[in-house]
Design a protein around this motif. Structure first.
Motif, PDB file in Angstrom:
ATOM      1  N   GLU A   1      54.307  -1.462  97.721  1.00 43.84           N
ATOM      2  CA  GLU A   1      53.008  -2.105  97.602  1.00 43.84           C
ATOM      3  C   GLU A   1      52.083  -1.329  96.668  1.00 43.84           C
ATOM      4  OE1 GLU A   1      50.313  -5.130  98.172  1.00 43.84           O
ATOM      5  OE2 GLU A   1      52.418  -5.024  98.800  1.00 43.84           O
ATOM      6  N   VAL A   2      52.173  -0.012  96.701  1.00 44.77           N
ATOM      7  CA  VAL A   2      51.352   0.808  95.814  1.00 44.77           C
ATOM      8  C   VAL A   2      51.929   0.818  94.395  1.00 44.77           C
ATOM      9  CG1 VAL A   2      50.516   3.150  95.359  1.00 44.77           C
ATOM     10  CG2 VAL A   2      50.517   2.248  97.702  1.00 44.77           C
ATOM     11  N   ALA A   3      53.242   0.999  94.300  1.00 40.58           N
ATOM     12  CA  ALA A   3      53.875   1.175  92.987  1.00 40.58           C
ATOM     13  C   ALA A   3      53.773  -0.073  92.114  1.00 40.58           C
ATOM     14  CB  ALA A   3      55.336   1.558  93.176  1.00 40.58           C
ATOM     15  N   LYS A   4      53.721  -1.249  92.729  1.00 42.93           N
ATOM     16  CA  LYS A   4      53.764  -2.486  91.938  1.00 42.93           C
ATOM     17  C   LYS A   4      52.582  -2.616  90.979  1.00 42.93           C
ATOM     18  CE  LYS A   4      51.510  -5.449  95.402  1.00 42.93           C
ATOM     19  NZ  LYS A   4      50.273  -5.698  94.627  1.00 42.93           N
ATOM     20  N   ASP A   5      51.493  -1.939  91.273  1.00 43.86           N
ATOM     21  CA  ASP A   5      50.300  -2.072  90.434  1.00 43.86           C
ATOM     22  C   ASP A   5      50.286  -1.112  89.240  1.00 43.86           C
ATOM     23  OD1 ASP A   5      49.235  -4.087  92.047  1.00 43.86           O
ATOM     24  OD2 ASP A   5      48.323  -2.635  93.412  1.00 43.86           O
ATOM     25  N   PHE A   6      51.313  -0.273  89.096  1.00 42.93           N
ATOM     26  CA  PHE A   6      51.374   0.683  87.998  1.00 42.93           C
ATOM     27  C   PHE A   6      52.223   0.113  86.866  1.00 42.93           C
ATOM     28  CE2 PHE A   6      49.717   3.312  91.256  1.00 42.93           C
ATOM     29  CZ  PHE A   6      49.089   4.383  90.632  1.00 42.93           C
ATOM     30  N   LEU A   7      51.582  -0.234  85.769  1.00 44.28           N
ATOM     31  CA  LEU A   7      52.303  -0.774  84.626  1.00 44.28           C
ATOM     32  C   LEU A   7      53.359   0.212  84.147  1.00 44.28           C
ATOM     33  CD1 LEU A   7      49.386  -2.398  82.559  1.00 44.28           C
ATOM     34  CD2 LEU A   7      50.989  -3.513  84.149  1.00 44.28           C
ATOM     35  N   ASN A   8      54.517  -0.314  83.794  1.00 45.59           N
ATOM     36  CA  ASN A   8      55.632   0.514  83.337  1.00 45.59           C
ATOM     37  C   ASN A   8      55.984   1.601  84.363  1.00 45.59           C
ATOM     38  OD1 ASN A   8      57.658   1.185  81.449  1.00 45.59           O
ATOM     39  ND2 ASN A   8      56.386   2.785  80.547  1.00 45.59           N
ATOM     40  N   ALA A   9      55.774   1.268  85.651  1.00 41.81           N
ATOM     41  CA  ALA A   9      56.062   2.174  86.768  1.00 41.81           C
ATOM     42  C   ALA A   9      55.260   3.475  86.707  1.00 41.81           C
ATOM     43  CB  ALA A   9      57.554   2.487  86.854  1.00 41.81           C
ATOM     44  N   GLY A  10      54.236   3.514  85.882  1.00 44.32           N
ATOM     45  CA  GLY A  10      53.444   4.735  85.753  1.00 44.32           C
ATOM     46  C   GLY A  10      54.091   5.799  84.883  1.00 44.32           C
ATOM     47  N   PHE A  11      55.118   5.424  84.113  1.00 42.13           N
ATOM     48  CA  PHE A  11      55.796   6.403  83.265  1.00 42.13           C
ATOM     49  C   PHE A  11      54.917   6.795  82.076  1.00 42.13           C
ATOM     50  CE2 PHE A  11      60.153   4.712  84.642  1.00 42.13           C
ATOM     51  CZ  PHE A  11      60.366   5.783  85.510  1.00 42.13           C
ATOM     52  N   GLU A  12      54.867   8.068  81.826  1.00 38.00           N
ATOM     53  CA  GLU A  12      54.373   8.584  80.564  1.00 38.00           C
ATOM     54  C   GLU A  12      55.556   8.801  79.631  1.00 38.00           C
ATOM     55  OE1 GLU A  12      50.608  11.239  79.996  1.00 38.00           O
ATOM     56  OE2 GLU A  12      52.325  12.552  80.448  1.00 38.00           O
ATOM     57  N   THR A  13      56.679   9.254  80.216  1.00 36.94           N
ATOM     58  CA  THR A  13      57.952   9.390  79.502  1.00 36.94           C
ATOM     59  C   THR A  13      59.051   8.819  80.398  1.00 36.94           C
ATOM     60  OG1 THR A  13      57.199  11.429  78.434  1.00 36.94           O
ATOM     61  CG2 THR A  13      59.574  10.994  78.440  1.00 36.94           C
ATOM     62  N   SER A  14      59.847   7.922  79.883  1.00 33.47           N
ATOM     63  CA  SER A  14      60.914   7.334  80.678  1.00 33.47           C
ATOM     64  C   SER A  14      62.044   8.336  80.888  1.00 33.47           C
ATOM     65  CB  SER A  14      61.479   6.102  79.966  1.00 33.47           C
ATOM     66  OG  SER A  14      62.663   5.653  80.605  1.00 33.47           O
ATOM     67  N   PRO A  15      62.685   8.326  82.061  1.00 35.13           N
ATOM     68  CA  PRO A  15      63.880   9.153  82.255  1.00 35.13           C
ATOM     69  C   PRO A  15      64.973   8.855  81.232  1.00 35.13           C
ATOM     70  CG  PRO A  15      63.156   8.213  84.341  1.00 35.13           C
ATOM     71  CD  PRO A  15      62.336   7.565  83.265  1.00 35.13           C
ATOM     72  N   LEU A  16      64.957   7.640  80.700  1.00 31.96           N
ATOM     73  CA  LEU A  16      65.978   7.254  79.725  1.00 31.96           C
ATOM     74  C   LEU A  16      65.795   7.971  78.385  1.00 31.96           C
ATOM     75  CD1 LEU A  16      66.184   3.416  80.405  1.00 31.96           C
ATOM     76  CD2 LEU A  16      67.356   5.296  81.557  1.00 31.96           C
ATOM     77  N   ASP A  17      64.658   8.609  78.212  1.00 32.64           N
ATOM     78  CA  ASP A  17      64.402   9.359  76.987  1.00 32.64           C
ATOM     79  C   ASP A  17      64.647  10.858  77.143  1.00 32.64           C
ATOM     80  OD1 ASP A  17      63.648   7.055  75.590  1.00 32.64           O
ATOM     81  OD2 ASP A  17      61.586   7.198  76.333  1.00 32.64           O
ATOM     82  N   LEU A  18      65.129  11.260  78.313  1.00 35.26           N
ATOM     83  CA  LEU A  18      65.338  12.681  78.590  1.00 35.26           C
ATOM     84  C   LEU A  18      66.803  12.916  78.942  1.00 35.26           C
ATOM     85  CD1 LEU A  18      62.134  13.323  80.740  1.00 35.26           C
ATOM     86  CD2 LEU A  18      62.483  13.911  78.333  1.00 35.26           C
ATOM     87  N   ALA A  19      67.455  13.799  78.204  1.00 28.60           N
ATOM     88  CA  ALA A  19      68.901  13.982  78.340  1.00 28.60           C
ATOM     89  C   ALA A  19      69.308  14.431  79.736  1.00 28.60           C
ATOM     90  CB  ALA A  19      69.400  14.992  77.295  1.00 28.60           C
TER      91      ALA A  19
ATOM     92  N   GLU B   1      57.159  15.524  87.196  1.00 26.30           N
ATOM     93  CA  GLU B   1      55.986  15.812  86.373  1.00 26.30           C
ATOM     94  C   GLU B   1      56.265  15.578  84.894  1.00 26.30           C
ATOM     95  OE1 GLU B   1      54.726  19.733  87.427  1.00 26.30           O
ATOM     96  OE2 GLU B   1      53.822  19.069  89.313  1.00 26.30           O
ATOM     97  N   ASP B   2      57.536  15.529  84.520  1.00 28.65           N
ATOM     98  CA  ASP B   2      57.906  15.217  83.140  1.00 28.65           C
ATOM     99  C   ASP B   2      57.889  13.713  82.870  1.00 28.65           C
ATOM    100  OD1 ASP B   2      58.350  17.917  82.665  1.00 28.65           O
ATOM    101  OD2 ASP B   2      60.484  17.784  83.178  1.00 28.65           O
ATOM    102  N   LEU B   3      57.724  12.914  83.939  1.00 28.27           N
ATOM    103  CA  LEU B   3      57.880  11.470  83.806  1.00 28.27           C
ATOM    104  C   LEU B   3      56.570  10.701  83.910  1.00 28.27           C
ATOM    105  CD1 LEU B   3      60.990  10.930  86.149  1.00 28.27           C
ATOM    106  CD2 LEU B   3      60.990  11.404  83.678  1.00 28.27           C
ATOM    107  N   TYR B   4      55.739  11.053  84.887  1.00 32.09           N
ATOM    108  CA  TYR B   4      54.661  10.170  85.293  1.00 32.09           C
ATOM    109  C   TYR B   4      53.288  10.626  84.805  1.00 32.09           C
ATOM    110  CZ  TYR B   4      58.036   8.050  88.501  1.00 32.09           C
ATOM    111  OH  TYR B   4      59.119   7.412  89.029  1.00 32.09           O
TER     112      TYR B   4
END
Length: 395
Positions: free
Chosen positions: A287-305, A261-264
């Motif tokens: 098949e479902v995930a491919k249509d979500f730009l930027n994987a549907g991230f609101e915040t990338s895991p790479l931005d969270l320690a 919930e912190d990511l998407y």
């Protein structure tokens, strides 16, 4: 609370193995098969590798015997759990010291109970159903774990290295308790893709997790690794987005401080929840995930320690393996690109591993094992014969 946390708490749903699966088949689904995977409560023991039950199944080839098994392992949080898998053995009497053992770690299969390998699910990739006959023909016992949470209660901790490694080692212990299998204590570890990741972790943890097993080598083909790079670049590639969705679900299931919930975005979370409810397998997730730009991230895991720390610790090659490693990679692999495996190989050499890195120009993902069985069997025989291993690391 997300649906994933709810499912983990109620132990009613099996979760994500990452995508990459194509056409599939399953020979399971009977009430008897379903009942096999329900663990007793309480478990008969908390000792890892304890055999809970074994059931003979149709052999993988003539002149062999086979079982599906339920055995005790240990969850990421330290709880004793039940894990399922398969065992194949030659039909004849075992030598006094037992047959040598190859433990195979499977690649990605799917997201739910119908995708469990020991229940007959096949994803279209080279798998234990193909490999077991060749292992038995060489006089080995072959074993293959389904891994924690796939087929048994709880969310599957996809690409969480210690969980996979424990499953791959504990099933060897379980096989030793099947008298007719004749499994010994000398082991070589194999795996491809997710299983290549598992094989590397099993090799790393073997001296402390299963010191009574004599692990003599590790074969890792096209292993998942370099998770920061997978997320950083994969979010922009439609074909990789399903992988990312399922990786984050597996990590959330394993670590209390992480939440998807912190990511998407809400839209992405709704789609992921729907896939869980549908018991989707890997191709359907992708098949479902491919249509979500930027994987549907609101915040990338790479931005969270917290996410970064867990991604780093579950990339293989942070701990030296004390036995030879054969690392196999195809240059034409579009599932695990060679650039990622090149980085992994450099790190394995840097920490002092005895690594033989072999690259095959025209091989894709499936080819890394399917087209290399002779190489893998020869290398394995050399380890059991205690011959010196080659290394591609600079001395």
């Amino acid at each position: 609370m997300s649906l994933f946390r709810h499912c983990l708490a109620s132990a009613t749903f099996v979760s994500f193995l990452l995508a990459g699966c194509s056409g599939s088949s399953s020979t399971s689904g009977s009430a008897g098969a379903d009942a096999f995977y329900v663990p007793p409560d309480p478990l008969p023991s908390e000792v890892p590798g304890t055999l809970i039950r074994a059931e003979e199944i149709e052999p993988f080839s003539e002149g062999s015997k086979a079982w599906r098994v339920l055995y005790v392992s240990t969850a990421v949080d330290g709880r004793a759990i039940a894990v399922s898998g398969m065992v194949a053995a030659p039909a004849g009497p075992a030598p006094e010291v037992g047959y040598d053992v190859v433990t195979w770690s499977h690649g990605t299969k799917g997201v739910s109970d119908p995708c469990t390998p020991s229940r007959g699910y096949r994803s279209g990739f080279h798998d234990f159903y193909d490999i077991a006959p060749e292992l038995v023909a060489e006089g080995y016992v072959g074993v293959s774990s389904d891994f924690e949470g796939l087929g048994t209660p709880g969310i599957h901790p996809y690409l969480v290295g210690p969980s996979e490694g424990r499953g791959a080692l504990d099933i060897v212990r379980a096989a030793q308790q099947i008298e007719d299998a004749g499994a010994g204590s000398r082991v070589v570890i194999w795996g491809r893709s997710q299983g290549g990741h598992s094989a590397l972790f099993a090799g790393e943890i073997a001296p402390t997790w299963a010191p009574e097993l004599e692990v003599l080598g590790v074969i890792s083909a096209a292993p998942a690794s370099e998770f920061q790079a997978i997320i950083g670049s994969g979010a922009f590639l439609p074909g990789a987005r399903g992988f990312i969705w399922q990786l984050t679900v597996g990590f959330e299931a394993s670590y209390a401080e992480l939440s998807i919930e912190d990511l998407y975005t809400d839209e992405a979370l709704t789609a992921i929840n729907a896939l869980l409810e549908q018991e989707a397998c890997g191709a359907e997730v992708g098949e479902v995930a491919k249509d979500f730009l930027n994987a549907g991230f609101e915040t990338s895991p790479l931005d969270l320690a917290d996410w970064m720390a867990r991604l780093d610790e579950n990339s293989p090659g942070n701990v030296m393996t004390g036995v030879p490693i054969l690392l196999i990679q195809g240059e034409a692999d579009t599932v695990v690109p060679i650039l990622l495996t090149n980085v992994l190989a450099e790190r394995l050499c840097a920490i002092g591993d005895e690594l033989d890195y072999q690259v095959f120009p025209d091989f894709g993902h499936n080819d890394s094992t399917q087209q290399n069985m002779s190489l893998m069997l020869d290398w394995t025989a050399a380890r059991f014969a205690r011959q010196p291993a080659s290394t591609s690391c600079e001395q």
